[in-house]
Design a protein around this motif. Structure first.
Motif, PDB file in Angstrom:
ATOM      1  N   THR A  72     -51.153  50.652  41.034  1.00 47.13           N
ATOM      2  CA  THR A  72     -52.206  51.517  41.338  1.00 47.13           C
ATOM      3  C   THR A  72     -52.357  52.758  40.594  1.00 47.13           C
ATOM      4  N   ARG A  73     -51.604  52.963  39.589  1.00 47.22           N
ATOM      5  CA  ARG A  73     -51.550  54.226  38.637  1.00 47.22           C
ATOM      6  C   ARG A  73     -52.664  53.821  37.589  1.00 47.22           C
ATOM      7  N   VAL A  74     -52.817  52.351  37.459  1.00 42.23           N
ATOM      8  CA  VAL A  74     -53.667  51.669  36.522  1.00 42.23           C
ATOM      9  C   VAL A  74     -54.975  51.666  37.065  1.00 42.23           C
ATOM     10  N   PHE A  75     -55.082  51.117  38.310  1.00 39.00           N
ATOM     11  CA  PHE A  75     -56.366  50.361  38.741  1.00 39.00           C
ATOM     12  C   PHE A  75     -56.291  50.568  40.279  1.00 39.00           C
ATOM     13  N   GLN A  76     -57.159  51.512  40.951  1.00 42.18           N
ATOM     14  CA  GLN A  76     -57.273  51.723  42.104  1.00 42.18           C
ATOM     15  C   GLN A  76     -58.354  50.956  42.850  1.00 42.18           C
ATOM     16  N   GLY A  77     -59.050  49.883  42.171  1.00 42.83           N
ATOM     17  CA  GLY A  77     -60.190  49.231  42.821  1.00 42.83           C
ATOM     18  C   GLY A  77     -61.727  49.444  42.175  1.00 42.83           C
ATOM     19  N   ILE A  78     -62.430  48.707  42.528  1.00 42.71           N
ATOM     20  CA  ILE A  78     -63.953  48.896  42.094  1.00 42.71           C
ATOM     21  C   ILE A  78     -64.701  49.438  43.117  1.00 42.71           C
ATOM     22  N   PRO A  79     -65.394  50.767  42.796  1.00 42.01           N
ATOM     23  CA  PRO A  79     -65.898  51.395  43.788  1.00 42.01           C
ATOM     24  C   PRO A  79     -67.175  50.567  44.582  1.00 42.01           C
ATOM     25  N   GLY A  80     -67.048  50.632  45.819  1.00 42.75           N
ATOM     26  CA  GLY A  80     -68.271  49.983  46.535  1.00 42.75           C
ATOM     27  C   GLY A  80     -68.066  48.671  47.016  1.00 42.75           C
ATOM     28  N   HIS A  89     -66.808  36.478  44.009  1.00 39.50           N
ATOM     29  CA  HIS A  89     -68.013  37.007  43.591  1.00 39.50           C
ATOM     30  C   HIS A  89     -68.429  38.019  44.818  1.00 39.50           C
ATOM     31  N   TYR A  90     -68.750  39.559  44.725  1.00 44.33           N
ATOM     32  CA  TYR A  90     -69.448  40.259  45.550  1.00 44.33           C
ATOM     33  C   TYR A  90     -70.992  40.566  45.295  1.00 44.33           C
ATOM     34  N   TYR A  91     -71.927  40.086  46.180  1.00 39.55           N
ATOM     35  CA  TYR A  91     -73.331  39.994  45.895  1.00 39.55           C
ATOM     36  C   TYR A  91     -73.768  41.393  46.586  1.00 39.55           C
ATOM     37  N   ARG A  92     -74.720  42.039  45.864  1.00 36.02           N
ATOM     38  CA  ARG A  92     -75.339  43.228  46.287  1.00 36.02           C
ATOM     39  C   ARG A  92     -77.021  42.773  45.823  1.00 36.02           C
ATOM     40  N   VAL A  93     -77.781  42.433  47.036  1.00 35.08           N
ATOM     41  CA  VAL A  93     -78.987  41.930  46.878  1.00 35.08           C
ATOM     42  C   VAL A  93     -80.133  43.007  47.092  1.00 35.08           C
ATOM     43  N   ASN A  94     -80.983  43.295  46.260  1.00 33.80           N
ATOM     44  CA  ASN A  94     -82.150  44.167  46.376  1.00 33.80           C
ATOM     45  C   ASN A  94     -81.652  45.622  46.706  1.00 33.80           C
ATOM     46  N   TYR A  95     -80.519  45.914  46.565  1.00 32.76           N
ATOM     47  CA  TYR A  95     -80.026  47.261  46.364  1.00 32.76           C
ATOM     48  C   TYR A  95     -79.072  47.517  45.289  1.00 32.76           C
ATOM     49  N   VAL A  96     -78.749  48.753  44.845  1.00 32.61           N
ATOM     50  CA  VAL A  96     -78.070  48.924  43.518  1.00 32.61           C
ATOM     51  C   VAL A  96     -76.567  49.430  44.276  1.00 32.61           C
ATOM     52  N   PRO A  97     -75.535  48.536  43.736  1.00 28.79           N
ATOM     53  CA  PRO A  97     -74.230  48.872  44.277  1.00 28.79           C
ATOM     54  C   PRO A  97     -73.633  50.236  44.029  1.00 28.79           C
ATOM     55  N   VAL A  98     -72.736  50.948  44.801  1.00 32.19           N
ATOM     56  CA  VAL A  98     -72.092  51.930  44.434  1.00 32.19           C
ATOM     57  C   VAL A  98     -71.633  52.108  43.098  1.00 32.19           C
ATOM     58  N   PHE A  99     -70.949  51.075  42.544  1.00 26.22           N
ATOM     59  CA  PHE A  99     -70.286  51.450  41.153  1.00 26.22           C
ATOM     60  C   PHE A  99     -71.335  51.620  40.175  1.00 26.22           C
ATOM     61  N   ILE A 100     -72.724  51.251  40.161  1.00 26.61           N
ATOM     62  CA  ILE A 100     -73.771  51.477  39.397  1.00 26.61           C
ATOM     63  C   ILE A 100     -74.287  52.831  39.666  1.00 26.61           C
ATOM     64  N   THR A 101     -74.445  53.105  40.950  1.00 31.25           N
ATOM     65  CA  THR A 101     -75.120  54.508  41.288  1.00 31.25           C
ATOM     66  C   THR A 101     -74.288  55.722  40.875  1.00 31.25           C
ATOM     67  N   GLU A 102     -73.066  55.440  40.958  1.00 25.83           N
ATOM     68  CA  GLU A 102     -72.081  56.588  40.763  1.00 25.83           C
ATOM     69  C   GLU A 102     -72.069  56.980  39.253  1.00 25.83           C
TER      70      GLU A 102
END
Length: 302
Positions: A72-80, A89-102
């Motif tokens: 966890t010191r190196v990687f804490q996850g992908i936001p959103g 695969h995680y799909y985000r359809v017709n809306y922008v995922p948190v990872f991008i908006t941040e």
């Protein structure tokens, strides 16, 4: 042992139900976690797709075999995204995922076109902007670099070519070597090289030993090689201790000499390293110093 990925999950709404049509536009990047040593560990892929009916979707695909080896010191996850679901695969359809908006400019920003122009863009693609920009989000250690659509397989002849292949490598690539000695001259360097291959998600084939390693295989190999490294270190220290004792008996032991290096050159390398212009490995290679000595010299120069 295969990596666990959940296969029974069912999308619960229209925003997570993937569009199955063929996209008219597609763009992909590799999500990388940057360590303090400036190593870029590949942790996932993010893809943006547009369709004829003006719908769009983002697809985030974690590289679980690599993620499972990280602290966890190196990687804490992908936001959103909910990493506990462990989906392919995680799909985000017709809306922008948190990872991008941040980490990218929104469409309502007054300086949007200035930001796009700063990276040579004349159209609005938030993922493409993220791939091109040198700006880093302060919220985590994740960056995105351009992805290739296809994996490649390369045969390398020496350690220099191997390092170059790893640096340009991508999750799913394959490197073929003639024999295991191409990884390094001792168990320590072999462990280090295998660790890098694992973090880049690159498969390794050694023709002479008939070894074929994927990312999951590295996990079982690392303890063996690390054990060999410890044995080498213990043997080296015993021999060193005997040599020092013998030199003391003869009155010839004066302790280890401080390695001489041009002060201005060292300051330049330290400056480039601290500005993240070069990785730790390149700094050590340029100075000829060990990792501990290099960091000690940094403190001395502060």
């Amino acid at each position: 042992m295969s990596t666990y990925v959940r296969t029974d999950w069912v999308a619960r709404n229209e925003y997570t139900t993937p569009i199955k049509e063929v996209p008219i536009y597609r763009n992909s990047g590799i999500i990388k976690a940057v360590t303090k040593e400036n190593e870029k560990i590949q942790v996932g892929r993010i893809t943006y797709e547009e369709f004829e009916n003006e719908e769009f979707q983002y697809i985030i695909s974690p590289f679980w075999p690599i993620i499972d080896t990280l602290s966890t010191r190196v990687f804490q996850g992908i936001p959103g995204i909910d990493m506990d679901l462990r989906l392919d695969h995680y799909y985000r359809v017709n809306y922008v995922p948190v990872f991008i908006t941040e980490r990218t400019p929104g469409s309502s920003r007054e300086d949007l076109w200035e930001l796009l122009d700063s990276v040579g863009l004349d159209y609005y693609d938030r993922l493409e902007w993220l791939i091109r920009t040198d700006l880093r989000a302060a919220i985590d250690n994740l960056i995105v670099e351009r992805a290739r659509e296809e994996a490649v397989s390369k045969k390398v002849e020496n350690a220099r070519d191997l390092k170059a292949c790893i640096e340009s490598g991508q999750y799913g690539d394959e490197i073929i070597i003639e024999n295991i000695s191409s990884l390094g001259t001792d168990s320590r360097s072999c462990v280090k090289m295998l660790n890098r291959l694992m973090h880049y998600g690159i498969r390794l084939k050694s023709k002479q030993e008939k070894i074929n390693l994927n990312v999951e295989d590295y996990k079982s190999w690392m303890p063996v090689l690390e054990g060999m490294f410890q044995m080498d270190e213990q043997l080296r220290k015993r021999q060193q201790k005997k040599g020092i004792a013998l030199a003391k008996e003869k009155g010839k032991y004066k302790g280890r000499k401080r390695k001489e290096i041009d002060d201005k050159f060292l300051e330049k390398i330290i400056s480039r390293f601290q500005k993240k212009e070069i990785p730790l490995e390149e700094a050590l290679l340029a100075t000829g110093l060990s990792k501990s000595t290099f960091y000690r010299r940094i403190k001395e120069n502060q």
